[in-house]
Design a protein around this motif. Structure first.
Motif, PDB file in Angstrom:
ATOM      1  N   ALA A 173       0.836  -1.204   0.000  1.00  0.00           N
ATOM      2  CA  ALA A 173       0.000   0.000   0.000  1.00  0.00           C
ATOM      3  C   ALA A 173       0.870   1.252   0.000  1.00  0.00           C
ATOM      4  N   ARG A 174       1.986   1.212   0.730  1.00  0.00           N
ATOM      5  CA  ARG A 174       2.872   2.370   0.772  1.00  0.00           C
ATOM      6  C   ARG A 174       3.473   2.623  -0.616  1.00  0.00           C
ATOM      7  N   ALA A 175       3.947   1.554  -1.243  1.00  0.00           N
ATOM      8  CA  ALA A 175       4.563   1.713  -2.568  1.00  0.00           C
ATOM      9  C   ALA A 175       3.558   2.279  -3.561  1.00  0.00           C
ATOM     10  N   GLU A 176       2.315   1.764  -3.508  1.00  0.00           N
ATOM     11  CA  GLU A 176       1.283   2.265  -4.407  1.00  0.00           C
ATOM     12  C   GLU A 176       1.021   3.748  -4.137  1.00  0.00           C
ATOM     13  N   THR A 177       0.909   4.073  -2.845  1.00  0.00           N
ATOM     14  CA  THR A 177       0.599   5.455  -2.472  1.00  0.00           C
ATOM     15  C   THR A 177       1.670   6.412  -2.977  1.00  0.00           C
ATOM     16  N   MET A 178       2.941   5.980  -2.857  1.00  0.00           N
ATOM     17  CA  MET A 178       4.030   6.864  -3.278  1.00  0.00           C
ATOM     18  C   MET A 178       3.918   7.230  -4.753  1.00  0.00           C
ATOM     19  N   THR A 179       3.327   6.336  -5.566  1.00  0.00           N
ATOM     20  CA  THR A 179       3.292   6.619  -7.002  1.00  0.00           C
ATOM     21  C   THR A 179       2.305   7.725  -7.337  1.00  0.00           C
ATOM     22  N   PHE A 180       1.321   7.973  -6.487  1.00  0.00           N
ATOM     23  CA  PHE A 180       0.361   9.016  -6.866  1.00  0.00           C
ATOM     24  C   PHE A 180       0.113  10.055  -5.776  1.00  0.00           C
ATOM     25  N   ARG A 181       0.965  10.094  -4.750  1.00  0.00           N
ATOM     26  CA  ARG A 181       0.706  11.099  -3.699  1.00  0.00           C
ATOM     27  C   ARG A 181       0.901  12.514  -4.214  1.00  0.00           C
ATOM     28  N   LYS A 182       1.686  12.672  -5.283  1.00  0.00           N
ATOM     29  CA  LYS A 182       1.899  14.002  -5.836  1.00  0.00           C
ATOM     30  C   LYS A 182       0.958  14.287  -7.015  1.00  0.00           C
ATOM     31  N   ALA A 183       0.016  13.376  -7.260  1.00  0.00           N
ATOM     32  CA  ALA A 183      -0.862  13.555  -8.426  1.00  0.00           C
ATOM     33  C   ALA A 183      -1.742  14.787  -8.244  1.00  0.00           C
ATOM     34  N   ASP A 184      -2.186  15.315  -9.385  1.00  0.00           N
ATOM     35  CA  ASP A 184      -2.989  16.536  -9.334  1.00  0.00           C
ATOM     36  C   ASP A 184      -4.314  16.326  -8.600  1.00  0.00           C
ATOM     37  N   TYR A 185      -4.879  15.113  -8.703  1.00  0.00           N
ATOM     38  CA  TYR A 185      -6.177  14.951  -8.034  1.00  0.00           C
ATOM     39  C   TYR A 185      -6.028  14.947  -6.518  1.00  0.00           C
ATOM     40  N   ILE A 186      -4.854  14.569  -6.025  1.00  0.00           N
ATOM     41  CA  ILE A 186      -4.615  14.691  -4.584  1.00  0.00           C
ATOM     42  C   ILE A 186      -4.447  16.182  -4.230  1.00  0.00           C
ATOM     43  N   ALA A 187      -3.695  16.899  -5.084  1.00  0.00           N
ATOM     44  CA  ALA A 187      -3.530  18.343  -4.861  1.00  0.00           C
ATOM     45  C   ALA A 187      -4.886  19.035  -4.879  1.00  0.00           C
ATOM     46  N   ALA A 188      -5.752  18.616  -5.814  1.00  0.00           N
ATOM     47  CA  ALA A 188      -7.082  19.231  -5.892  1.00  0.00           C
ATOM     48  C   ALA A 188      -7.865  18.977  -4.611  1.00  0.00           C
ATOM     49  N   ALA A 189      -7.757  17.750  -4.088  1.00  0.00           N
ATOM     50  CA  ALA A 189      -8.469  17.438  -2.837  1.00  0.00           C
ATOM     51  C   ALA A 189      -7.939  18.303  -1.695  1.00  0.00           C
ATOM     52  N   ARG A 190      -6.612  18.525  -1.683  1.00  0.00           N
ATOM     53  CA  ARG A 190      -6.048  19.384  -0.630  1.00  0.00           C
ATOM     54  C   ARG A 190      -6.580  20.809  -0.766  1.00  0.00           C
ATOM     55  N   LEU A 191      -6.688  21.274  -2.015  1.00  0.00           N
ATOM     56  CA  LEU A 191      -7.177  22.639  -2.231  1.00  0.00           C
ATOM     57  C   LEU A 191      -8.634  22.785  -1.837  1.00  0.00           C
ATOM     58  N   GLN A 192      -9.350  21.656  -1.787  1.00  0.00           N
ATOM     59  CA  GLN A 192     -10.750  21.741  -1.376  1.00  0.00           C
ATOM     60  C   GLN A 192     -10.877  21.734   0.132  1.00  0.00           C
ATOM     61  N   GLY A 193      -9.763  21.627   0.825  1.00  0.00           N
ATOM     62  CA  GLY A 193      -9.802  21.666   2.276  1.00  0.00           C
ATOM     63  C   GLY A 193      -9.941  20.299   2.907  1.00  0.00           C
ATOM     64  N   ALA A 194      -9.711  19.217   2.145  1.00  0.00           N
ATOM     65  CA  ALA A 194      -9.837  17.881   2.715  1.00  0.00           C
ATOM     66  C   ALA A 194      -8.713  17.639   3.715  1.00  0.00           C
ATOM     67  N   SER A 195      -9.055  17.034   4.845  1.00  0.00           N
ATOM     68  CA  SER A 195      -8.039  16.729   5.851  1.00  0.00           C
ATOM     69  C   SER A 195      -7.216  15.536   5.373  1.00  0.00           C
ATOM     70  N   PRO A 196      -5.993  15.374   5.903  1.00  0.00           N
ATOM     71  CA  PRO A 196      -5.177  14.230   5.482  1.00  0.00           C
ATOM     72  C   PRO A 196      -5.918  12.902   5.655  1.00  0.00           C
ATOM     73  N   LEU A 197      -6.655  12.768   6.752  1.00  0.00           N
ATOM     74  CA  LEU A 197      -7.390  11.524   6.976  1.00  0.00           C
ATOM     75  C   LEU A 197      -8.399  11.288   5.862  1.00  0.00           C
ATOM     76  N   ARG A 198      -9.104  12.368   5.475  1.00  0.00           N
ATOM     77  CA  ARG A 198     -10.104  12.259   4.430  1.00  0.00           C
ATOM     78  C   ARG A 198      -9.452  11.894   3.099  1.00  0.00           C
ATOM     79  N   ILE A 199      -8.298  12.487   2.835  1.00  0.00           N
ATOM     80  CA  ILE A 199      -7.608  12.182   1.577  1.00  0.00           C
ATOM     81  C   ILE A 199      -7.178  10.721   1.562  1.00  0.00           C
ATOM     82  N   ILE A 200      -6.660  10.246   2.715  1.00  0.00           N
ATOM     83  CA  ILE A 200      -6.219   8.848   2.760  1.00  0.00           C
ATOM     84  C   ILE A 200      -7.413   7.922   2.551  1.00  0.00           C
ATOM     85  N   LEU A 201      -8.515   8.201   3.242  1.00  0.00           N
ATOM     86  CA  LEU A 201      -9.661   7.293   3.171  1.00  0.00           C
ATOM     87  C   LEU A 201     -10.369   7.372   1.838  1.00  0.00           C
ATOM     88  N   LYS A 202     -10.520   8.589   1.294  1.00  0.00           N
ATOM     89  CA  LYS A 202     -11.391   8.732   0.124  1.00  0.00           C
ATOM     90  C   LYS A 202     -10.625   8.717  -1.195  1.00  0.00           C
TER      91      LYS A 202
END
Lengths: 295, 253
Positions: A173-202
């Motif tokens: 799971a860690r290796a998979e996560t590393m491949t897309f943690r910098k993806a734009d859709y994660i950045a977009a979720a951060r810009l929407q105010g999502a908490s780290p927990l929410r980003i991890i879960l959703k």
């Protein structure tokens, strides 16, 4: 503007995805075999009272070590118990072990791995070093140690197996996560105010899920073998539970004259772990995100 | 809703003392409410980095960024999200591949506890020119232009005042580029949005922006009004060269 967008419209999409995956699995003979064996296993476990020809615990000392045939499909063991019926009830124990281990291991591995991969930094270091410590022991030896400490029983065997099989999932799971943690859709979720927990879960866990499911399925074969190994060593299910590994352990003493005591549960273990391996392989082809676009 | 943006001495430095590496030496500009401000320059000149700093996706910068006179870093997270949103360059990477359009649009509404999800989502879809039925589609069922429209709808659903556009059309076909640019122009007119737009296409600047800054190696060489493009009225040599090259290219095309 048509108004076809309401919640009931979503379920068929989810169902059709499941149907697609099933159709894909059935197309290849090996994964179809795996699926069929597992279906038989589940049905056997569910319908055990109707399938079993005898009471799996009923002893008949006048009728011990009977060869297959003659009223006992797979013969009888050293206490005159019907081996076929014991195998059928043993399917329940095997399924229970697989189910409970997967239910514990999947979420733990996912959360640990996704958190380590997404948060990074000291969190990553701490979580991964803990994982490394678990990975540094051979899993059977570690389970042995746990069961020895907790006391031999089926429940403790399940706990011990779960404790030793989450680290590979967390790594994955860690290796998979590393491949897309910098993806734009994660950045977009951060810009929407999502908490780290929410980003991890959703956002992150849904992306890791396919490979984790594949890994869990492949893991099930190992879990069955470890459980059988613990049963064989007398540290898993206790007599008179018809656990397949324990059946082999007691049958071992009569193996030379009465091969069926060992062969029948052995073949059952072989078939089921092979089936899970084949199904896992098929699932990898069906769920691989890199092949998603082809369907 | 509209907002002004003021950036003063925005810089990123790694290391300290004489060995310090200035990645972004110093950027200052201000954008009036309702204005469209362009950032142009060659690859690696720090255009996108400025946007990532303003959106706080990158936090290791120093300097001052003010929105409507308020310090960006002191704004509470939720308030900031409702002021600033961003549209990314690659619509194939900016939508979660396993989330339907509905989920993508509903997430921000849930995070901010807004009411009337269904109505807001429908209005957002209509505004960006997509059928409401597309709400139940997944990104892989949409074309590049449609995806970018969804990304714009996602950015607008929180009704921000400032929209950061990171080359919103460069990953799209030429015909689709024009549609997206027209959509953005219309939305700005209707909502009075403030845009900061990164691009390296001066034709896009000419079409969209009121003023633009030419960046080179992390510094703004010159800030020019749009009217400076046709006659190449830039004074800085690099800016002149860039505009000249673009005019040459279009002259030939």
């Amino acid at each position: 503007m048509t108004d076809i967008a309401s919640s009931p419209a979503r379920l068929p999409g989810w169902l059709s995805a499941l149907r697609n995956i099933l159709a894909y699995l059935l197309r290849s003979p090996t994964s179809a075999f795996g699926l069929a064996v597992i279906a038989v296993l589940v049905l056997t476990a569910a319908l055990a009272p109707w399938i079993a020809t005898h009471d799996p615990f009923a002893q008949n000392l006048d009728n011990v070590l009977q060869p297959p045939g003659s009223g006992h499909l797979f013969g009888t063991d050293e206490l005159g118990r019907d081996i076929f019926s014991r195998l059928v009830y043993g399917a329940r124990i095997t399924l229970r072990i697989i189910f409970l281990v997967s239910v514990v291991v999947g979420p733990i591995g996912l959360i640990v791995g996704a958190t380590a991969g997404y948060v990074g930094g000291w969190m990553d270091a701490v979580l991964m070093r803990v994982t490394d410590i678990f990975l540094a022991f051979p899993s059977l030896i570690l389970s042995l140690a746990f069961v020895a400490a907790l006391g031999p029983s089926l429940g403790n065997a399940i706990i011990a197996i779960a404790l030793t099989s989450w680290p590979p999932i967390a790594r994955l799971a860690r290796a998979e996560t590393m491949t897309f943690r910098k993806a734009d859709y994660i950045a977009a979720a951060r810009l929407q105010g999502a908490s780290p927990l929410r980003i991890i879960l959703k956002s992150i866990i849904p992306m890791c899920l396919p490979s984790v499911v594949i890994r869990l399925t492949l893991n099930m074969a190992t879990v069955i073998l470890t459980a059988a190994g613990l049963g064989f060593l007398g540290l898993g299910a206790q007599p008179p539970e018809p656990e397949w590994g324990a059946m082999i352990a007691t049958g071992r003493r009569y193996m030379i004259d009465s091969w069926w005591l060992v062969a029948c549960p052995g073949v059952a273990i072989l078939c089921v772990s092979l089936a899970f391996n084949l199904l896992g392989d098929g699932l990898r082809d069906a769920l691989d995100p890199r092949q998603m676009n082809r369907r | 809703m509209t907002a002004s943006l003021e950036i003063r001495d925005l810089s990123i430095t790694f290391g300290e003392g004489p060995d310090a590496v200035k990645v972004l030496p110093s950027v200052s500009f201000s954008v009036a409410p309702g204005e469209c401000f362009g950032l142009v320059g060659e690859s690696g000149s720090g255009k996108s980095t400025v946007l990532r700093c303003v959106s706080l996706l990158t936090t290791i910068w120093s300097g001052e960024v003010k929105i409507d006179g308020r310090d960006l870093r002191e704004l509470p997270l939720k308030q900031r999200c409702r002021l600033i949103q961003m549209v990314f360059q690659d619509p194939y990477g900016s939508l979660h591949p396993r989330q339907s359009v509905r989920t993508t649009l509903a997430e921000p509404l849930r995070i901010h506890g807004l009411d009337d999800h269904e109505g807001r989502m429908k209005r957002a879809m209509i505004e960006v020119g997509l059928p409401v039925g597309f709400l139940d589609r997944f990104p892989h069922q949409l074309s590049g232009g449609q995806r970018q429209r969804v990304a714009i709808a996602r950015a607008l659903i929180l009704e921000p005042a400032l929209l950061l556009l990171d080359e919103p059309t460069s990953a799209l076909d030429v015909s689709v580029q024009a549609e997206i640019l027209n959509l953005l122009a219309r939305l700005r007119e209707e909502r009075g949005l403030t845009y900061v737009m990164v691009t390296h296409d001066l034709a896009v600047v000419d079409h969209m922006c009121d003023r633009f800054a030419v960046m080179l190696r992390g510094e703004i060489t010159e800030i020019l009004p749009r009217e400076a493009i046709p006659g190449n009225q830039a004074t800085h040599p690099y800016a002149r060269e860039l505009i000249g090259a673009s005019l040459d290219y279009e002259g030939r095309a």
